[in-house]
Scaffold this motif. Structure first.
Motif, PDB file in Angstrom:
ATOM      1  N   ILE A  42       0.794  -1.182  -0.168  1.00 25.95           N
ATOM      2  CA  ILE A  42       0.169  -0.164   0.089  1.00 25.95           C
ATOM      3  C   ILE A  42       0.830   1.311  -0.077  1.00 25.95           C
ATOM      4  N   ALA A  43       2.007   1.196   0.927  1.00 27.16           N
ATOM      5  CA  ALA A  43       2.824   2.519   0.841  1.00 27.16           C
ATOM      6  C   ALA A  43       3.762   2.756  -0.514  1.00 27.16           C
ATOM      7  N   TYR A  44       3.759   1.863  -1.407  1.00 28.21           N
ATOM      8  CA  TYR A  44       4.530   1.635  -2.505  1.00 28.21           C
ATOM      9  C   TYR A  44       3.728   2.489  -3.522  1.00 28.21           C
ATOM     10  N   TYR A  45       2.387   1.764  -3.671  1.00 30.50           N
ATOM     11  CA  TYR A  45       1.441   2.869  -4.373  1.00 30.50           C
ATOM     12  C   TYR A  45       0.971   4.188  -4.027  1.00 30.50           C
ATOM     13  N   THR A  46       0.927   4.187  -2.850  1.00 32.56           N
ATOM     14  CA  THR A  46       0.508   5.426  -2.102  1.00 32.56           C
ATOM     15  C   THR A  46       1.728   6.432  -2.483  1.00 32.56           C
ATOM     16  N   GLU A  47       2.955   6.236  -2.512  1.00 32.39           N
ATOM     17  CA  GLU A  47       4.079   7.288  -2.670  1.00 32.39           C
ATOM     18  C   GLU A  47       3.979   7.506  -4.212  1.00 32.39           C
ATOM     19  N   ARG A  48       3.463   6.812  -5.115  1.00 30.71           N
ATOM     20  CA  ARG A  48       3.191   7.032  -6.601  1.00 30.71           C
ATOM     21  C   ARG A  48       2.097   7.817  -6.669  1.00 30.71           C
ATOM     22  N   ALA A  49       0.924   7.796  -5.914  1.00 31.93           N
ATOM     23  CA  ALA A  49       0.047   8.723  -6.080  1.00 31.93           C
ATOM     24  C   ALA A  49       0.227   9.982  -5.557  1.00 31.93           C
ATOM     25  N   LYS A  50       1.031  10.163  -4.338  1.00 26.99           N
ATOM     26  CA  LYS A  50       1.622  11.286  -3.718  1.00 26.99           C
ATOM     27  C   LYS A  50       2.674  12.324  -4.857  1.00 26.99           C
ATOM     28  N   GLY A  51       3.280  11.326  -5.639  1.00 28.37           N
ATOM     29  CA  GLY A  51       4.111  12.073  -6.537  1.00 28.37           C
ATOM     30  C   GLY A  51       3.447  12.570  -7.638  1.00 28.37           C
ATOM     31  N   ILE A  53       1.094  10.895 -10.027  1.00 34.44           N
ATOM     32  CA  ILE A  53       0.591  10.161 -11.146  1.00 34.44           C
ATOM     33  C   ILE A  53      -0.780  10.104 -11.057  1.00 34.44           C
ATOM     34  N   GLY A  54      -1.477  10.232 -12.446  1.00 33.21           N
ATOM     35  CA  GLY A  54      -2.992  10.129 -12.592  1.00 33.21           C
ATOM     36  C   GLY A  54      -3.692   8.896 -12.359  1.00 33.21           C
ATOM     37  N   LEU A  55      -2.881   7.838 -12.989  1.00 33.05           N
ATOM     38  CA  LEU A  55      -3.630   6.352 -12.979  1.00 33.05           C
ATOM     39  C   LEU A  55      -2.576   5.500 -12.617  1.00 33.05           C
ATOM     40  N   ILE A  56      -2.862   4.759 -11.914  1.00 35.47           N
ATOM     41  CA  ILE A  56      -1.842   3.607 -11.420  1.00 35.47           C
ATOM     42  C   ILE A  56      -2.639   2.091 -11.983  1.00 35.47           C
ATOM     43  N   ILE A  57      -2.072   1.478 -12.610  1.00 33.60           N
ATOM     44  CA  ILE A  57      -2.570   0.056 -13.051  1.00 33.60           C
ATOM     45  C   ILE A  57      -1.490  -0.736 -12.183  1.00 33.60           C
ATOM     46  N   GLU A  87      -9.458  -2.680  -0.415  1.00 33.07           N
ATOM     47  CA  GLU A  87     -10.193  -1.354  -0.253  1.00 33.07           C
ATOM     48  C   GLU A  87      -9.237  -0.254   0.490  1.00 33.07           C
ATOM     49  N   GLU A  88      -8.459  -0.800   1.195  1.00 33.98           N
ATOM     50  CA  GLU A  88      -7.668   0.034   1.875  1.00 33.98           C
ATOM     51  C   GLU A  88      -6.587   0.665   0.889  1.00 33.98           C
ATOM     52  N   LEU A  89      -5.942  -0.257   0.035  1.00 35.01           N
ATOM     53  CA  LEU A  89      -5.231   0.157  -1.108  1.00 35.01           C
ATOM     54  C   LEU A  89      -5.739   1.387  -1.959  1.00 35.01           C
ATOM     55  N   THR A  90      -6.930   1.015  -2.329  1.00 36.01           N
ATOM     56  CA  THR A  90      -7.773   1.945  -3.203  1.00 36.01           C
ATOM     57  C   THR A  90      -7.956   3.439  -2.402  1.00 36.01           C
ATOM     58  N   ARG A  91      -8.391   3.304  -0.967  1.00 30.85           N
ATOM     59  CA  ARG A  91      -8.649   4.420  -0.276  1.00 30.85           C
ATOM     60  C   ARG A  91      -7.490   5.500  -0.384  1.00 30.85           C
ATOM     61  N   SER A  92      -6.347   4.589  -0.186  1.00 33.97           N
ATOM     62  CA  SER A  92      -5.078   5.453   0.213  1.00 33.97           C
ATOM     63  C   SER A  92      -4.641   6.160  -1.070  1.00 33.97           C
ATOM     64  N   HIS A  94      -6.720   7.026  -3.725  1.00 34.84           N
ATOM     65  CA  HIS A  94      -7.524   8.026  -3.812  1.00 34.84           C
ATOM     66  C   HIS A  94      -7.305   9.225  -3.033  1.00 34.84           C
ATOM     67  N   ALA A  95      -6.860   9.005  -1.954  1.00 38.61           N
ATOM     68  CA  ALA A  95      -6.585  10.285  -0.913  1.00 38.61           C
ATOM     69  C   ALA A  95      -5.662  11.169  -1.393  1.00 38.61           C
ATOM     70  N   TYR A  96      -4.729  10.664  -2.449  1.00 32.96           N
ATOM     71  CA  TYR A  96      -3.842  11.683  -3.134  1.00 32.96           C
ATOM     72  C   TYR A  96      -4.063  11.839  -4.351  1.00 32.96           C
ATOM     73  N   GLY A  97      -5.350  11.803  -4.896  1.00 34.21           N
ATOM     74  CA  GLY A  97      -6.021  12.310  -6.231  1.00 34.21           C
ATOM     75  C   GLY A  97      -5.670  11.220  -7.332  1.00 34.21           C
ATOM     76  N   ALA A  98      -5.232  10.312  -7.115  1.00 27.72           N
ATOM     77  CA  ALA A  98      -4.816   9.243  -8.105  1.00 27.72           C
ATOM     78  C   ALA A  98      -6.091   8.286  -8.130  1.00 27.72           C
ATOM     79  N   LYS A  99      -6.168   7.477  -9.350  1.00 22.76           N
ATOM     80  CA  LYS A  99      -6.985   6.516  -9.704  1.00 22.76           C
ATOM     81  C   LYS A  99      -6.089   5.266  -9.636  1.00 22.76           C
ATOM     82  N   ILE A 100      -6.829   4.001  -9.552  1.00 28.00           N
ATOM     83  CA  ILE A 100      -6.300   2.825  -9.642  1.00 28.00           C
ATOM     84  C   ILE A 100      -6.946   1.964 -10.203  1.00 28.00           C
TER      85      ILE A 100
END
Length: 137
Positions: A42-51, A53-57, A87-92, A94-100
């Motif tokens: 979750i932290a790995y993908y959240t860092e990309r959202a914080k950075g 990125i618009g969409l994470i696959i 769900e926690e991964l998705t919420r995390s 989304h909290a930084y404005g990215a989609k997954i």
């Protein structure tokens, strides 16, 4: 700016993405042995959202944990117990404005019999790579 369109919102059907930067899927093998998203994943993908990125696959996400386990720590959405952490991964994210998006996956011929205890399933008897065994042979 040379890539002005890259930073403009994009649309996929009815979904608006904040920019056109997309992170392609790549396996991290950071899930737990049952295929659940771990805090580290979750932290790995959240860092990309914080950075920004618009969409994470996200990485290959198994849909079957009976006949399809290609690695011991691949992410899965095959059982009810996989839902809470997904769900926690998705919420995390989304909290930084990215989609997954989830990259849904069945291992087929790339699954490991050592993990499943079963013969691999595949749509054909064609080996996946030179020197590899054909499924069912």
């Amino acid at each position: 700016m040379a890539y002005k369109k890259l930073f403009e919102p994009g649309r996929i059907g009815g979904l608006t993405i904040r920019n056109r930067a997309v992170m392609s899927p790549m396996g991290t093998d950071l899930a737990d042995i049952r295929g659940n998203a771990t805090p580290r994943l979750i932290a790995y993908y959240t860092e990309r959202a914080k950075g920004g990125i618009g969409l994470i696959i996200n990485e290959y996400t198994g849909v079957d944990d009976v006949d399809s386990i290609p690695t011991q720590h691949n992410l899965r959405m095959a059982q009810d117990y996989n839902v809470q952490e997904a769900e926690e991964l998705t919420r995390s994210v989304h909290a930084y404005g990215a989609k997954i998006f989830a990259q849904l996956h069945h291992g087929g011929a790339t699954s490991k019999s050592a993990f499943t205890g079963r013969q691999n399933l595949s749509p054909s008897g064609v080996p996946m790579a030179p020197g590899a065994r054909c499924p069912g042979r």
